[in-house]
Design an enzyme around this catalytic site. Structure first.
Site, PDB file in Angstrom:
ATOM      1  CG  HIS A 125     -39.198 -25.258 -11.910  1.00  0.00           C
ATOM      2  ND1 HIS A 125     -38.708 -25.961 -12.979  1.00  0.00           N
ATOM      3  CD2 HIS A 125     -38.954 -23.943 -12.212  1.00  0.00           C
ATOM      4  CE1 HIS A 125     -38.199 -25.134 -13.879  1.00  0.00           C
ATOM      5  NE2 HIS A 125     -38.328 -23.906 -13.429  1.00  0.00           N
ATOM      6  CD  GLU A 172     -38.023 -29.198 -12.494  1.00  0.00           C
ATOM      7  OE1 GLU A 172     -39.031 -28.693 -13.028  1.00  0.00           O
ATOM      8  OE2 GLU A 172     -37.043 -28.527 -12.122  1.00  0.00           O
TER       9      GLU A 172
END
Length: 334
Positions: free
Chosen positions: A289, A271
């Site tokens: 997220h 990420e």
């Protein structure tokens, strides 16, 4: 005064949620200096080493606490890492314990947020919200029958706080509920009509599989080529747990070949997500997220993390919040 570093930049906007607790405990808090870095970016290991020394505690985000970093920070006075959240896989717990650092989290603060997000993904995909929106903006009018939630089967992998929040919502939508859980709350299952089944059976029977497990050696890549092969071609996979629980290359192949119908992903192996072939698929719904972070849960998580710091630095031991309880003697000795 003992110093506390507030590592996540966005918490500056909700200082009212945690500051009174820290001040009441006689603690001074400060924010990182981010020269040349984005305000909301996660602190790097280099930044931690530059800014944490001298602090007794960190109200932490997702920054990396490696063994070498923890050893250095402990020697410089760090005693507590309190995660403003429920995941703590960015902290090497063995090294924290070895160095006498107590690590705590904020249980009971974001399960409702995650469940709402996961259900938003489920309903959005079943009702084809994204594709309809895109088509209408392109001048089309795509009226057709879509899928539904009621009477379908939701398979919940991991029946902890978040899994239970999913089950109660599934009850409200009239879904049948299966769960795979290694330490089940049998009373809850009986009350909420949750059928406990082995993981492989859940995959074979569920119309929607939703993942709510921590990332451990046992759960890493639990959704992969072999387990995807057990699922219905019409099934959906929802992952709001942790990146790495799903093998992304295998999932891409399953989605590309219509081995399964779709996926909703909030977490990823790396990420932020960039350059992934998953972004080229129409049967994937992606979010950044954010499942556990709505305005209420963010304040609740920051507050409980601050309370954990205040308790530990005042000599209390919030046992339900400390995730490395074996550090207790070494922590108090420091």
């Amino acid at each position: 005064m003992k110093r506390v570093l507030i590592a996540p930049g966005p918490l500056r906007d909700i200082e009212h949620a945690f500051a009174p607790t820290l001040r009441a405990a006689g603690l001074h808090f400060e924010y990182p200096v981010r020269e040349g870095f984005a305000f909301g970016a996660i602190l790097t290991e280099k930044e931690l080493l530059a800014q944490v020394p001298g602090c007794a505690a960190v109200l932490a985000g997702g920054e990396p606490y490696t063994p070498s970093t923890l050893a250095t920070l402990a020697a410089a006075g760090l005693k507590v890492i309190a995660r403003a959240g429920v995941g703590y896989d960015a902290v090497n717990l063995e090294a924290a314990t070895e160095n006498g650092i107590a690590v705590c989290f904020a249980p009971g603060t974001n399960q409702e947020a995650v469940a709402e997000h996961a259900f938003a993904m489920i309903l959005g995909m079943l009702r084809e919200v994204r594709s309809q929106d895109i088509a209408i903006r392109a001048g089309k009018w795509p009226r057709k029958a879509v899928s539904f939630a009621r009477t379908t089967t939701l398979g919940i992998v991991g029946l902890g706080r978040i899994g239970k929040a999913m089950a109660t919502r599934a009850n409200a939508f009239g879904m049948n509920v299966l769960a795979a859980e290694i330490a089940p709350d049998v009373g809850f299952c009986e009350t909420h009509k949750v059928e406990l089944v082995p993981f492989e059976e859940l995959l074979a029977r569920a119309d929607v599989v939703t993942l709510h497990v921590p990332k451990t050696p046992l759960t890493r890549n639990m959704i992969r080529k072999e387990t995807l092969a057990l699922m219905k071609p019409s099934a959906l996979v929802i992952n709001t747990s942790r990146g790495g629980v799903v093998h992304e290359a295998d999932l891409y192949d399953a989605l590309k070949t219509n081995r399964i119908a779709g996926a909703g992903l909030d977490v990823f192996e790396k990420e932020p997500l960039a350059g992934s072939p998953l972004c080229d698929l129409d049967n994937v719904l992606l979010t950044a997220h954010t499942a556990g972070v709505d305005k209420k849960s963010r304040e609740d998580m920051a507050l409980v993390a601050a309370q954990g710091i205040a308790k530990l630095l005042s000599g209390e031991w919030p046992a339900d919040w400390v995730v490395n309880p074996e550090v207790k003697d070494k922590f108090f000795a420091r």
